[in-house]
Design a protein around this motif. Structure first.
Motif, PDB file in Angstrom:
ATOM      1  N   MET A 120       0.833  -1.206   0.000  1.00 14.94           N
ATOM      2  CA  MET A 120       0.000   0.000   0.000  1.00 14.94           C
ATOM      3  C   MET A 120       0.869   1.259   0.000  1.00 14.94           C
ATOM      4  O   MET A 120       1.956   1.275   0.578  1.00 14.94           O
ATOM      5  N   THR A 121       0.333   2.303  -0.626  1.00 17.61           N
ATOM      6  CA  THR A 121       0.880   3.646  -0.487  1.00 17.61           C
ATOM      7  C   THR A 121      -0.246   4.477   0.113  1.00 17.61           C
ATOM      8  O   THR A 121      -1.404   4.298  -0.266  1.00 17.61           O
ATOM      9  N   VAL A 122       0.067   5.343   1.059  1.00 14.53           N
ATOM     10  CA  VAL A 122      -0.973   6.152   1.688  1.00 14.53           C
ATOM     11  C   VAL A 122      -0.457   7.574   1.812  1.00 14.53           C
ATOM     12  O   VAL A 122       0.743   7.788   2.008  1.00 14.53           O
ATOM     13  N   ASP A 123      -1.357   8.553   1.661  1.00 16.27           N
ATOM     14  CA  ASP A 123      -0.916   9.924   1.916  1.00 16.27           C
ATOM     15  C   ASP A 123      -1.847  10.605   2.905  1.00 16.27           C
ATOM     16  O   ASP A 123      -2.902  10.069   3.263  1.00 16.27           O
ATOM     17  N   ASP A 124      -1.441  11.765   3.357  1.00 18.91           N
ATOM     18  CA  ASP A 124      -2.315  12.643   4.132  1.00 18.91           C
ATOM     19  C   ASP A 124      -1.775  14.048   3.985  1.00 18.91           C
ATOM     20  O   ASP A 124      -0.562  14.254   3.912  1.00 18.91           O
ATOM     21  N   ILE A 125      -2.713  14.983   3.979  1.00 20.61           N
ATOM     22  CA  ILE A 125      -2.327  16.393   3.832  1.00 20.61           C
ATOM     23  C   ILE A 125      -1.772  16.927   5.154  1.00 20.61           C
ATOM     24  O   ILE A 125      -1.065  17.920   5.190  1.00 20.61           O
ATOM     25  N   ASN A 126      -2.076  16.214   6.233  1.00 22.47           N
ATOM     26  CA  ASN A 126      -1.708  16.633   7.584  1.00 22.47           C
ATOM     27  C   ASN A 126      -0.397  15.935   8.015  1.00 22.47           C
ATOM     28  O   ASN A 126      -0.348  14.708   8.127  1.00 22.47           O
ATOM     29  N   SER A 127       0.658  16.739   8.264  1.00 22.94           N
ATOM     30  CA  SER A 127       1.959  16.129   8.567  1.00 22.94           C
ATOM     31  C   SER A 127       1.932  15.342   9.886  1.00 22.94           C
ATOM     32  O   SER A 127       2.669  14.376  10.058  1.00 22.94           O
ATOM     33  N   GLU A 128       1.043  15.747  10.808  1.00 23.01           N
ATOM     34  CA  GLU A 128       0.962  15.002  12.087  1.00 23.01           C
ATOM     35  C   GLU A 128       0.366  13.607  11.850  1.00 23.01           C
ATOM     36  O   GLU A 128       0.725  12.639  12.518  1.00 23.01           O
ATOM     37  N   ALA A 129      -0.562  13.539  10.903  1.00 24.11           N
ATOM     38  CA  ALA A 129      -1.143  12.226  10.562  1.00 24.11           C
ATOM     39  C   ALA A 129      -0.053  11.344   9.942  1.00 24.11           C
ATOM     40  O   ALA A 129       0.021  10.146  10.218  1.00 24.11           O
ATOM     41  N   VAL A 130       0.791  11.949   9.120  1.00 24.37           N
ATOM     42  CA  VAL A 130       1.879  11.181   8.483  1.00 24.37           C
ATOM     43  C   VAL A 130       2.781  10.570   9.555  1.00 24.37           C
ATOM     44  O   VAL A 130       3.136   9.384   9.502  1.00 24.37           O
ATOM     45  N   GLU A 131       3.109  11.364  10.586  1.00 27.92           N
ATOM     46  CA  GLU A 131       3.968  10.854  11.674  1.00 27.92           C
ATOM     47  C   GLU A 131       3.251   9.743  12.451  1.00 27.92           C
ATOM     48  O   GLU A 131       3.842   8.723  12.794  1.00 27.92           O
TER      49      GLU A 131
END
Ligand SMILES: C[S@@+](CC[C@H](N)C(=O)[O-])C[C@H]1O[C@@H](n2cnc3c(N)ncnc32)[C@H](O)[C@@H]1O
Length: 260
Positions: A120-131
């Motif tokens: 899977m590849t996943v993204d998020d616009i929110n950098s805190e969600a990425v962490e």
């Protein structure tokens, strides 16, 4: 607010037990420091902070994920989205999927744990969600099969193609923000509000997603309880040959799946 249930969850967390184990230790004395901490946390709960944010974790599809303020707490409704995607991935299917807006990472991580050959590849616009996703991926041991990117919808995966694209996007109309309970608001506007109409995310998504799907690929989306008709129309207009709207256990529109 269900104070009794919330109290059980908070106490179990402090005692490092599962809530179901509490009756087994009913007669044991609770250490005074735990009692003090418990009273403190119940007060915070009464001030409108969700149990999930107090204890910093929440269960989804039978597993526990780290959560934090500003990021959506996994919802039971989203398990239907995961089930519908799992039905389309063979047990040992070597497929590659993309998720837009991962939040805690609960959807992608669950899919990876249920399908050992999936990537899977996943993204998020929110950098805190990425962490947070990175933390949850490590916690569940799927970091080698999960690529986590920061960015806006398809921007981080330009030029790539996937077997499927899944998303539980923000889909609440702007006008409802004020009426949301304070504990829901703590999950962040970005995670919840889809725009003035609520379905702006699906409009953009439907127009662009075809560029990121392999031949015979599919999309799976969580949708609002009254958005089945509009999302069906948007996916059909975007050229999806077959679209099915699934209802949840309470009979509300909940998931849209479209095949290209
Ligand atoms: C409703 S939450 C879902 C989170 C998680 N997938 C779940 O089901 O619990 C939507 C997520 O999408 C992210 N998001 C909103 N707009 C986005 C965009 N344009 N591109 C990428 N992520 C976005 C938000 O930050 C939020 O984490």
């Amino acid at each position: 607010m269900e104070l009794r249930r919330d109290g059980e969850l908070i106490l179990a967390h402090l005692l490092k037990r599962k809530p179901g184990e509490l009756p087994l230790i009913f007669e044991e004395e609770t250490p005074p420091d735990i009692e003090r901490k418990f009273t403190e946390l119940i007060k915070i709960r009464q001030e409108g902070v969700s149990v999930a944010h107090i204890i910093g974790e929440w269960d989804f599809y039978g597993r526990t994920f780290k959560v934090k303020g500003g990021i959506l707490v996994p919802r039971p409704e989203t398990e239907l989205l995961v089930e519908k995607v799992l039905e389309l991935i063979p047990e040992n299917g070597k497929m590659e999927g993309f998720e837009v807006g991962g939040g805690t990472g609960c959807i992608s991580i669950t899919l990876l744990l249920e399908r050992p050959l999936l990537r899977m590849t996943v993204d998020d616009i929110n950098s805190e969600a990425v962490e947070l996703m990175k933390e949850n991926a490590r916690l569940h041991g799927v970091q080698d099969r999960l690529e986590i990117l920061r960015g806006d919808m398809f921007e981080p995966v330009r030029g790539r193609k996937f077997d499927f694209v899944v998303s539980n996007p923000p889909y609440i109309p702007e006008s409802m923000w004020e009426s949301l309970p304070s504990e829901v608001k703590r999950e962040g506007r970005e995670a919840l509000i889809g725009g003035e109409k609520g379905y702006e995310f699906y409009e953009k998504f439907a127009k662009e997603v075809g560029n990121y799907l392999k031949d015979k690929g599919f999309v799976a989306l969580e949708i609002g309880h009254d958005q089945g008709e509009i999302v069906f129309k948007l996916l059909k207009e975007a050229g999806f040959k077959e679209v099915i709207i699934y209802k949840d256990f309470s009979g509300q529109d909940r998931v849209a799946v479209g095949w290209s």
